[in-house]
Structure formats: C-alpha cells, structure tokens
Design a protein around this motif. Structure first.
Motif, PDB file in Angstrom:
ATOM      1  N   ILE A   5       0.808  -1.304   0.037  1.00 31.80           N
ATOM      2  CA  ILE A   5      -0.107  -0.064  -0.004  1.00 31.80           C
ATOM      3  C   ILE A   5       0.728   1.314   0.110  1.00 31.80           C
ATOM      4  N   HIS A   6       2.008   1.096   0.349  1.00 32.43           N
ATOM      5  CA  HIS A   6       2.999   2.345   0.243  1.00 32.43           C
ATOM      6  C   HIS A   6       3.825   2.431  -0.933  1.00 32.43           C
ATOM      7  N   PRO A   7       4.229   3.730  -1.372  1.00 28.34           N
ATOM      8  CA  PRO A   7       4.625   4.062  -2.554  1.00 28.34           C
ATOM      9  C   PRO A   7       6.224   3.651  -2.747  1.00 28.34           C
ATOM     10  N   ASN A   8       6.672   3.246  -3.616  1.00 28.47           N
ATOM     11  CA  ASN A   8       8.404   2.894  -3.532  1.00 28.47           C
ATOM     12  C   ASN A   8       9.026   4.251  -3.287  1.00 28.47           C
ATOM     13  N   SER A  27      12.947   9.804  -2.903  1.00 32.79           N
ATOM     14  CA  SER A  27      11.361  10.309  -3.280  1.00 32.79           C
ATOM     15  C   SER A  27      10.718   9.196  -3.847  1.00 32.79           C
ATOM     16  N   THR A  28       9.362   9.547  -3.721  1.00 29.59           N
ATOM     17  CA  THR A  28       8.101   8.353  -4.311  1.00 29.59           C
ATOM     18  C   THR A  28       8.040   8.736  -5.716  1.00 29.59           C
ATOM     19  N   ILE A  29       8.386  10.014  -6.436  1.00 28.10           N
ATOM     20  CA  ILE A  29       7.969  10.325  -7.687  1.00 28.10           C
ATOM     21  C   ILE A  29       8.293   9.284  -8.670  1.00 28.10           C
TER      22      ILE A  29
END
Length: 87
Positions: A5-8, A27-29
């Motif tokens: 459920i969490h971004p990389n 970053s998660t971008i």
C-alpha cells in the motif's frame, strides 16, 4: 504495516534543465527516464525547469522594480485627465 500500500521510496536524481545542476535525493515520484550518477549506479531521472541554481531570486540576477519611476511615469501619462470630468 500492510503490504503493497506504500509507494516505492527510493533514490532519485533531480536535474535542472536550465543549468548544469543535479542532485540525488530520496523520493516516491515516478519517472520513465534514468541517468547514471557519479557513483556509477543508475537512478530514475526527474527533469526540472527551475531550481535554486537557476532561479533569479537565489542567483542574485533578479530585476529590482523602480516603483518611484513607475509612479512618476503614471502621473505624466494621465496628467491630462486630471482636470477632465466624467460624463
């Protein structure tokens, strides 16, 4: 924590396209482009238009407005309307 459920959250290179400036941070971008960094590793690349390396406020190359001159120019331009009445 729940799985998937969490971004990389990973290292990413942000590059200023207006100058020769780039920095590596986390970053998660998401990005489809990659770049090889100084350490030899390949990281996702995010291209930026403006950073502190090229923005006039940070570089000291900003234009300072002359407000006194603008007021005088306005008064000269509209001095003829000063005595005219609206109908």
């Amino acid at each position: 924590m729940k799985k998937d459920i969490h971004p990389n959250y990973r290292p990413v290179v942000f590059k200023d396209m207006g100058g020769d400036f780039a920095f590596l941070t986390r970053s998660t971008i998401e990005s489809n482009e990659t770049i090889e960094w100084d350490d030899g590793n390949e990281y996702p690349l995010v291209k930026l238009e403006v950073t502190s390396a090229t923005h006039p406020f940070y570089t000291g190359k900003q234009n300072i407005m002359d407000t006194t001159g603008k007021v005088e120019r306005f008064n000269r331009r509209f001095a003829m309307m000063k005595g005219a009445k609206k109908q």
